[in-house]
Design a protein around this motif. Structure first.
Motif, short mmCIF file in Angstrom:
data_model
loop_
_atom_site.label_atom_id
_atom_site.label_comp_id
_atom_site.label_asym_id
_atom_site.label_seq_id
_atom_site.Cartn_x
_atom_site.Cartn_y
_atom_site.Cartn_z
N GLU A 21 5.15 44.13 1.66
CA GLU A 21 5.24 45.20 0.68
C GLU A 21 6.14 46.31 1.21
O GLU A 21 6.03 46.77 2.34
CB GLU A 21 3.84 45.75 0.40
N SER A 22 7.05 46.79 0.39
CA SER A 22 7.99 47.79 0.84
C SER A 22 7.32 49.14 0.98
O SER A 22 6.36 49.46 0.29
CB SER A 22 9.15 47.88 -0.17
N HIS A 23 7.85 49.97 1.89
CA HIS A 23 7.33 51.30 2.11
C HIS A 23 8.49 52.22 2.38
O HIS A 23 9.33 51.97 3.24
CB HIS A 23 6.35 51.32 3.29
N THR A 24 8.56 53.28 1.65
CA THR A 24 9.65 54.24 1.82
C THR A 24 9.11 55.50 2.45
O THR A 24 8.38 56.28 1.80
CB THR A 24 10.30 54.57 0.47
N PRO A 25 9.34 55.74 3.72
CA PRO A 25 8.80 56.92 4.37
C PRO A 25 9.49 58.19 3.90
O PRO A 25 10.63 58.17 3.44
CB PRO A 25 9.09 56.65 5.85
N SER A 26 8.77 59.30 4.02
CA SER A 26 9.35 60.60 3.69
C SER A 26 10.16 61.09 4.87
O SER A 26 10.43 60.37 5.81
CB SER A 26 8.23 61.57 3.35
N ALA A 27 10.51 62.32 4.85
CA ALA A 27 11.39 62.86 5.89
C ALA A 27 10.64 63.07 7.19
O ALA A 27 10.44 64.19 7.66
CB ALA A 27 12.03 64.15 5.42
N GLN A 28 10.18 62.03 7.79
CA GLN A 28 9.50 62.07 9.07
C GLN A 28 10.49 61.71 10.17
O GLN A 28 11.50 61.05 9.93
CB GLN A 28 8.32 61.10 9.08
N PRO A 29 10.18 62.11 11.42
CA PRO A 29 11.05 61.70 12.52
C PRO A 29 11.10 60.19 12.62
O PRO A 29 10.16 59.50 12.23
CB PRO A 29 10.36 62.32 13.75
N PRO A 30 12.21 59.65 13.13
CA PRO A 30 12.29 58.19 13.28
C PRO A 30 11.16 57.66 14.14
O PRO A 30 10.81 58.24 15.15
CB PRO A 30 13.66 57.99 13.96
N GLY A 31 10.60 56.54 13.72
CA GLY A 31 9.51 55.92 14.46
C GLY A 31 8.14 56.42 14.09
O GLY A 31 7.15 55.95 14.66
N VAL A 32 8.03 57.34 13.14
CA VAL A 32 6.72 57.84 12.70
C VAL A 32 6.40 57.23 11.35
O VAL A 32 7.18 57.37 10.39
CB VAL A 32 6.70 59.38 12.63
N ALA A 33 5.27 56.56 11.25
CA ALA A 33 4.86 55.91 10.00
C ALA A 33 4.05 56.88 9.16
O ALA A 33 3.10 57.50 9.67
CB ALA A 33 4.05 54.66 10.31
N GLU A 34 4.40 57.00 7.92
CA GLU A 34 3.68 57.91 7.01
C GLU A 34 2.60 57.13 6.27
O GLU A 34 2.88 56.22 5.49
CB GLU A 34 4.63 58.55 6.02
N ALA A 35 1.33 57.48 6.53
CA ALA A 35 0.21 56.78 5.92
C ALA A 35 0.05 57.20 4.48
O ALA A 35 0.23 58.37 4.14
CB ALA A 35 -1.08 57.07 6.69
N GLY A 36 -0.29 56.24 3.62
CA GLY A 36 -0.50 56.52 2.21
C GLY A 36 -1.55 55.61 1.64
O GLY A 36 -2.23 54.87 2.36
N PRO A 37 -1.70 55.59 0.32
CA PRO A 37 -2.73 54.75 -0.29
C PRO A 37 -2.40 53.26 -0.28
O PRO A 37 -3.28 52.43 -0.48
CB PRO A 37 -2.80 55.30 -1.73
N ALA A 38 -1.12 52.91 -0.09
CA ALA A 38 -0.72 51.49 -0.12
C ALA A 38 -0.73 50.91 1.30
O ALA A 38 -0.73 51.63 2.30
CB ALA A 38 0.67 51.34 -0.73
N LEU A 39 -0.73 49.59 1.36
CA LEU A 39 -0.65 48.88 2.62
C LEU A 39 0.69 49.20 3.30
O LEU A 39 1.74 49.16 2.67
CB LEU A 39 -0.76 47.38 2.39
N LEU A 40 0.63 49.52 4.61
CA LEU A 40 1.82 49.89 5.33
C LEU A 40 2.00 48.99 6.55
O LEU A 40 1.29 49.16 7.56
CB LEU A 40 1.74 51.35 5.79
N PRO A 41 2.88 47.99 6.53
CA PRO A 41 3.18 47.21 7.74
C PRO A 41 3.82 48.13 8.78
O PRO A 41 4.73 48.90 8.47
CB PRO A 41 4.16 46.16 7.25
N LEU A 42 3.36 48.04 10.03
CA LEU A 42 3.80 48.97 11.06
C LEU A 42 4.90 48.41 11.95
O LEU A 42 5.37 49.12 12.86
CB LEU A 42 2.60 49.36 11.93
N THR A 43 5.32 47.17 11.72
CA THR A 43 6.33 46.55 12.58
C THR A 43 7.59 47.41 12.74
O THR A 43 8.10 47.56 13.86
CB THR A 43 6.71 45.15 12.05
N PRO A 44 8.13 48.05 11.68
CA PRO A 44 9.35 48.85 11.86
C PRO A 44 9.14 50.12 12.70
O PRO A 44 10.12 50.75 13.11
CB PRO A 44 9.74 49.22 10.42
#
Length: 564
Positions: free
Chosen positions: A27-50
């Motif tokens: 499932e695709s995930h479009t992060p907000s303006a966070q520093p590179p390497g920081v995953a933004e948690a939300g209500p949808a499933l977020l694969p952390l591999t990237p």
């Protein structure tokens, strides 16, 4: 056919569940303006591999405090590509930062989807310091935060908080890092689908197990008991592979959680080889291939013996290579048996091709050639779903061969007395229902007793085979040639009138005289009867009429045809 449809329907939800899992993982995930390497948690499933950074510890000696040192922090490198390291002897540290952009605290679950990890440690920051959670297959099952087949860790992020998490992976098997962040509702939905799909999948195994065990107890055919062994061991192997056995069968035994995969893999490979040798009749059809398969079976037994003794890492490497070799071997013998004309080989070859494809995909994943994802992780299982359905057809073909063998006269190759008795009554009832003609020929080799006494039983058997070959070559479908007993034969002729039957009988009589004139010099007497609903109240009555006509032919000098 009922069993085939049942298993096919059972497989569809399992496929849908697996596809659901696969789609969730990508499932695709479009992060907000966070520093590179920081995953933004939300209500949808977020694969952390990237978002993962990794540190390899070849000797496995680094402590958590050493990993957190500034000099060590610079040694973490962002993950590029797949987090699948095959059979890596190293310990791997993972660092990932997770941010909560919401204005309120949120609860999440960090999930490692590959369950076969020996030691898995998580460090997460709290107000009191670092919280350490230690779990994995080398710990008892209750070490897990949630009673699930995979590793799941609860996380709570304050409003606007960013947490940096550290995980330590160490295992003697294939190392696959499959981390994802779930909202509670997403985790419930995912786990529900997975357990439903797995329940249906193993329900299919249980159906096959019970059904074929009952067939074995009924017909005592060895192919079925070896198939039962294969289904049982392979089903249990897959339950270990999926993490279900550790959860439900031996949650207090970390030794079984670690060793059972090896034991069951070796046993399932042995069962597959034994089943293959039986269902394809390799000993008769391909003696050389059968001897090779027998030797490979000893390799499986060696793996079974060494699994509890040697380290997991060494045995799993040996069994992985052995699995690859056996996959190729099964495919080759399937093709060779098909070329030899084996009927079960058709279904067997297609069935095992599906399994072998899944096995190769999984082996390539295990050795780090393919990435770890829902498809490669479950390829073995998806292939076995197709295999279950198609092997049921192979066993059905085997049953037909068994039934046919029980209905064939060994000496002549014609249908035997048992088949004649069953088929005559069936054709009689069919003629009654459809109002179609049905004729019967009963023939006897003239003076066969004297021939047998003067020339010996070996020459007598050759005479019977000569007549049988003439009958087999003359009678066309739907007609059926049978050896009734001794030197007496019977021909069931559906959809054939008395006139047509008499013409066929005369051709047979002439052909016996002509084809045996230069050798044994045989003649036959033939009696013919045609179905009449008023005169013949059963198939046996029709036979009695033809038999009476046969005795008239004998009384009139033999070597002739008489109608009832």
């Amino acid at each position: 056919m009922i069993r085939f449809l049942f298993i096919l329907l059972a497989c569809l939800p399992a496929f849908s569940g697996a596809l659901y899992a696969a789609s969730s993982q990508v499932e695709s995930h479009t992060p907000s303006a966070q520093p590179p390497g920081v995953a933004e948690a939300g209500p949808a499933l977020l694969p952390l591999t990237p978002y993962l950074s990794l540190l390899e510890d070849p000797k496995g000696q680094l402590s958590f405090d050493e990993v957190r040192q500034a000099t060590t922090q610079h040694q973490f490198t962002p993950l590029k590509g797949s987090a699948n390291f095959g059979f890596s002897p190293s310990t791997w540290w993972v660092r990932v930062s997770v941010h909560n952009p919401a204005a309120e605290a949120r609860h999440f679950y960090l999930r490692q989807d590959y369950p076969l990890i020996d030691f898995l440690d998580l460090w997460q920051p709290t107000a009191e310091g670092w919280r350490h959670t230690a779990t994995g297959d080398r710990h008892e099952f209750h070490s897990r935060a949630l009673d699930l087949r995979t590793f799941v860790f609860p996380l709570t992020l304050a409003p606007g908080e960013t947490q940096t998490l550290y995980l330590r992976f160490e295992t003697q098997g294939s190392l696959n890092i499959g981390l994802a962040l779930y909202a509670p509702s997403e985790l419930i939905s995912q786990v529900t689908w997975e357990y439903l799909s797995l329940g249906i999948y193993y329900g299919g195994f249980i159906v096959l197990l019970v059904y074929n065990l009952i067939i074995f107890l009924t017909v005592r055919e060895r192919a079925f008991i070896f198939y039962v062994l294969y289904v049982l061991s392979y089903g249990l192997y897959m339950s270990v592979h999926n993490g279900l056995s550790f959860q439900y069968l031996w949650p207090e035994s970390s030794w079984m959680a670690n060793k059972s995969l090896l034991l069951l893999l070796a046993l399932s490979l042995f069962g597959a080889l034994r089943f293959t040798r039986e269902i394809l009749s390799l000993a008769q059809l391909l003696p050389g291939a059968d001897k090779l398969a027998a030797r490979v079976e000893w390799g499986c037994m060696l793996g079974l013996i060494l699994a509890p003794i040697l380290s997991y890492h060494h045995v799993v490497l040996m069994l992985s290579v052995l699995t690859t070799f056996i996959c190729i071997q099964l495919l080759v013998v399937g093709v060779m048996a098909l070329m030899k004309g084996s009927r079960p080989a058709r279904f067997y070859l297609v069935a095992f091709s599906a399994l072998l494809l899944g096995a190769f995909v999984y082996m390539l994943k295990s050795f780090g050639v393919l990435p770890h994802n829902a498809f490669t992780q479950n390829a073995f299982q998806l292939g076995s779903l197709v295999e279950m359905v198609l092997l049921s057809l192979a066993l059905g073909s085997r049953m037909q061969d068994i039934k046919r063998r029980n209905h064939i006269d060994v000496l002549t190759g014609l249908y035997n007395r048992r088949f004649f008795d069953e088929q005559l009554q069936q054709e009689y009832l069919k003629a009654c229902r459809r109002h179609q003609p049905l004729s019967l020929l009963v023939l006897d080799i003239d003076y066969f007793k004297q021939f047998n006494d003067s020339r010996g039983h070996a020459e007598g058997d050759k005479a019977l085979q000569l007549v049988a070959d003439i009958l087999a070559g003359t009678v066309q479908k739907p007609g059926m040639a049978c050896r009734y007993g001794g030197e007496e034969f019977a021909l069931i002729l559906p959809e054939t009138s008395a006139g047509e039957a008499m013409q066929l009988a005369e051709r047979i009589r002439e052909k016996v005289v002509r084809d045996t004139k230069e050798g044994v010099g045989l003649t036959v007497s033939i009696g013919c009867s045609e179905f009449d609903a008023k005169q013949h109240l059963s198939g046996f009555a029709l036979f009695e009429a033809a038999d009476e006509a046969l005795y008239r032919a004998k009384a009139d000098g033999r070597n002739c045809v008489k109608a009832y």
